[in-house]
Design an enzyme around this catalytic site. Structure first.
Site, PDB file in Angstrom:
ATOM      1  N   ASN A   1       2.671  67.688  37.050  1.00 38.27           N
ATOM      2  CA  ASN A   1       4.061  67.341  37.313  1.00 38.27           C
ATOM      3  C   ASN A   1       4.315  65.857  37.087  1.00 38.27           C
ATOM      4  O   ASN A   1       4.956  65.475  36.111  1.00 38.27           O
ATOM      5  CB  ASN A   1       4.422  67.751  38.748  1.00 38.27           C
ATOM      6  CG  ASN A   1       5.919  67.670  39.010  1.00 38.27           C
ATOM      7  OD1 ASN A   1       6.659  67.063  38.245  1.00 38.27           O
ATOM      8  ND2 ASN A   1       6.374  68.269  40.085  1.00 38.27           N
ATOM      9  N   ASP A   2       3.764  65.027  37.956  1.00 39.79           N
ATOM     10  CA  ASP A   2       4.067  63.598  37.865  1.00 39.79           C
ATOM     11  C   ASP A   2       3.591  62.973  36.556  1.00 39.79           C
ATOM     12  O   ASP A   2       4.205  62.042  36.051  1.00 39.79           O
ATOM     13  CB  ASP A   2       3.445  62.866  39.059  1.00 39.79           C
ATOM     14  CG  ASP A   2       4.036  63.382  40.370  1.00 39.79           C
ATOM     15  OD1 ASP A   2       5.229  63.688  40.389  1.00 39.79           O
ATOM     16  OD2 ASP A   2       3.278  63.488  41.348  1.00 39.79           O
ATOM     17  N   VAL A   3       2.495  63.505  35.987  1.00 38.01           N
ATOM     18  CA  VAL A   3       1.946  62.901  34.770  1.00 38.01           C
ATOM     19  C   VAL A   3       2.771  63.243  33.528  1.00 38.01           C
ATOM     20  O   VAL A   3       2.499  62.750  32.448  1.00 38.01           O
ATOM     21  CB  VAL A   3       0.471  63.314  34.540  1.00 38.01           C
ATOM     22  CG1 VAL A   3      -0.398  62.810  35.667  1.00 38.01           C
ATOM     23  CG2 VAL A   3       0.325  64.801  34.366  1.00 38.01           C
TER      24      VAL A   3
END
Lengths: 103, 468
Positions: free
Chosen positions: B394-396
């Site tokens: 997600n964040d990456v």
């Protein structure tokens, strides 16, 4: 200030050892590819279990009726040994898988 | 005399093995040998410390053997039984126990100092206190990191209002008490020492509490270097060089690894430690342009889309690890490869909960090495990729890192998956990632969502692919 100079002069060899080990640690690690970061962290973690040697020395020096020290020392040995044994075994398991897929 | 020399030589060899082992650990071909070498070095050092001549020492070998057998068995069986996905937690626990060992040792020494049976110079007391402080923080910090990774503690439950200020006050109080204990000398007494220990342990928890999500690998690495330093301090107490060398090596390597990880996220260590993802003003990422809709894709549509594309890039994340989906993922990969689809994996340096976490998982599923691309290679081949399949990351892959200066992850290098022709996100729900920030990627015009547990979703995909 005088005592600082004295400490420096008396422990010169120790200071050398400290500095060179720090440089060595940085040098050895900084070339590691990302793939190996987890096994490396885990392997280094196992090495930090070297503190167990202190626990062994503590127990060896303790009087046989000094149960507080013996208990603490044995606790230290158990904790350290879990770190050492578990650390190396976990690292080996990780690296074992890297080996397999190489063929 | 000869025995003395032999013992000293053994310690020296042990220390050299540590260094050499770490060195071999830095290349994939020799890594396993490196680990074994370091292990042998440890074995030599442990045996040497047992036979080392000590005048008038009662030895108490029974106690030592008992401790070694119990600890060795517990360590070995837990390392063998643990699931591959739970590896980060395990490393964290082992690390915490090492820190605890240093604490126990130093406490034992200090107790003797206070009951008058052993004389210590103020320098030695200082070193013992340092071992208590650093080892104590490493211990409770690692245990909390374990609890967080295991899902026993939810990331935000432990953070108090103004947590950073509380942390700083707690740290200052702990250090001040340590200085007070040092100044008091023998007069200080054991009670003061125990209060100091309690404060240290509380600080360890409080220190890790606000850190979560993508920052977990950084903090584990940092705690690992703490354990090394506490072992080195303990080495100074016993005037034992191999403890010193081993501890400092780990301290240095842990520090450099921590820095490397911070660099991968384009953040400073201080920012990671006090920032606490999601805690500080992460709300700016919320889009203001009305209700946004996500498009969903069905298994059969996705199977067809993947089957007839030229190239597919899989972006694995923590979701893959949690769902244990690496083997199914490889199955999808095989089915696609059989139809001539070029399948690659894009590995973000901080994907998962540890650096290299994804590499280990995929290696377990027998995914060949050359299929794994690092951040730069992946980003340069993404524009030529037909479909990007994001499995539990997600964040990456959050575009906010590129275009939203208000986002807490702004500036972090990410996988620019939006450059590919199509995006599919496998996700359990629309919940934000571990960093607690919404991901605009889900609303991207190229993106389709494929909801469900990663393993089940990929399993359904396999069934569909086999039908084609």
């Amino acid at each position: 200030m005088e005592s600082v100079y004295m400490f420096f002069n008396e422990n010169l060899l120790l200071i050398y050892l400290l500095l060179f080990t720090i440089i060595l640690g940085f040098e050895v690690i900084s070339k590691v590819p990302t793939v190996l970061h987890t096994p490396l962290m885990s392997g280094a973690n196992a090495i930090s279990g070297v503190v167990i040697i202190g626990a062994i020395i503590l127990v060896r020096q303790a009087q046989p009726d000094d149960y507080l020290t013996l208990g603490l020392g044995m606790l230290g040995i158990i904790l350290g040994m879990v770190n050492v044994m578990g650390g190396f075994a976990v690292t080996d398991r990780m690296l074992e898988m890297f080996k397999k897929k190489k063929k | 005399m000869a025995l003395d020399t032999l013992i000293n030589l053994s310690f020296l060899i042990g220390a050299v093995f540590f260094v050499w082992g770490l060195r071999l650990l830095s290349s994939p071909d020799t890594a396993r040998r490196g680990n074994i070498l370091a292990g042998i070095g440890m074995g030599i050092a442990i045996i040497a410390s047992m036979v080392m001549p000590m005048s008038g020492a009662p030895n108490n070998y029974g106690w030592i053997a008992g401790g070694i057998v119990v600890g060795g068995l517990v360590g070995y069986t837990s390392a063998r039984r643990i699931k591959m996905t739970a590896m980060p937690q395990m490393v964290s626990v082992f690390n915490g126990l090492g820190g605890a060992c240093a604490v126990v040792l130093s406490m034992a020494e200090l107790i003797h100092y206070y009951d008058g049976s052993v004389a210590m110079t103020s320098g030695q007391v200082l070193i013992a206190l340092l071992a208590v402080l650093i080892g104590g923080v490493a211990f409770t910090g690692s245990m909390l990191a374990f609890a967080k990774l295991e899902g026993l503690v939810w990331d935000n439950t432990l953070t108090l209002p103004k947590h950073n200020i509380i942390n700083i006050v707690l740290l200052i109080a702990t250090l001040a008490l340590a200085v007070w204990v040092l100044i008091q000398g023998v007069g200080g007494g054991v009670l003061l020492l125990i209060i100091l220990l309690a404060l240290t342990l509380i600080y360890g928890v409080s220190f890790v509490a606000p850190i979560g999500g993508a920052d977990m690998p950084v903090v584990i690495s940092l705690l690992n270097s703490f354990t090394g330093l506490s072992a080195a301090a303990a080495g100074l107490i016993y005037n034992n060089q191999i403890m010193l060398v081993g501890g400092i090596l780990v301290g240095a390597s842990g520090t450099i690894l921590t820095v490397l990880m911070c660099e991968a996220m384009n953040r400073s260590l201080l920012n990671v430690l006090i920032g606490g993802f999601g805690g500080g003003g992460g709300s700016s990422a919320q889009g203001a342009d009305g209700p946004q809709v996500v498009k969903e894709v069905s298994s059969s549509d996705l199977a067809i889309q993947l089957y007839y594309s030229q190239s597919v890039m899989i972006v694995p994340g923590y979701g893959l690890a949690v769902a244990q989906a690496q083997k199914v993922c490889k199955e999808v990969d095989d089915l696609l490869e059989a139809n001539g689809v070029d399948v690659k994996y894009a590995i973000h340096p901080v994907a998962g909960r540890m650096p290299g976490h994804m590499n280990v998982l995929l290696a377990e599923a027998d995914v060949p090495y050359p299929k794994l691309l690092d951040l730069d290679d992946a980003n340069s081949s993404l524009p030529d990729t037909d479909v990007v399949v994001i499995v539990g990351a997600n964040d990456v892959v959050n575009p906010a890192a590129e275009d939203d200066p208000g986002s807490p992850i702004y500036g972090m290098p990410v996988l620019k998956v939006w450059n590919a022709k199509h995006i599919v996100v496998l996700k359990r729900s629309m919940r934000p990632g571990y960093a607690g920030i919404q991901n605009q990627l889900f609303f991207h015009e190229k993106n389709k969502m494929y909801f469900g547990d990663a393993k089940e979703s990929l399993g359904r995909l396999v069934t569909e692919l086999k039908k084609l």
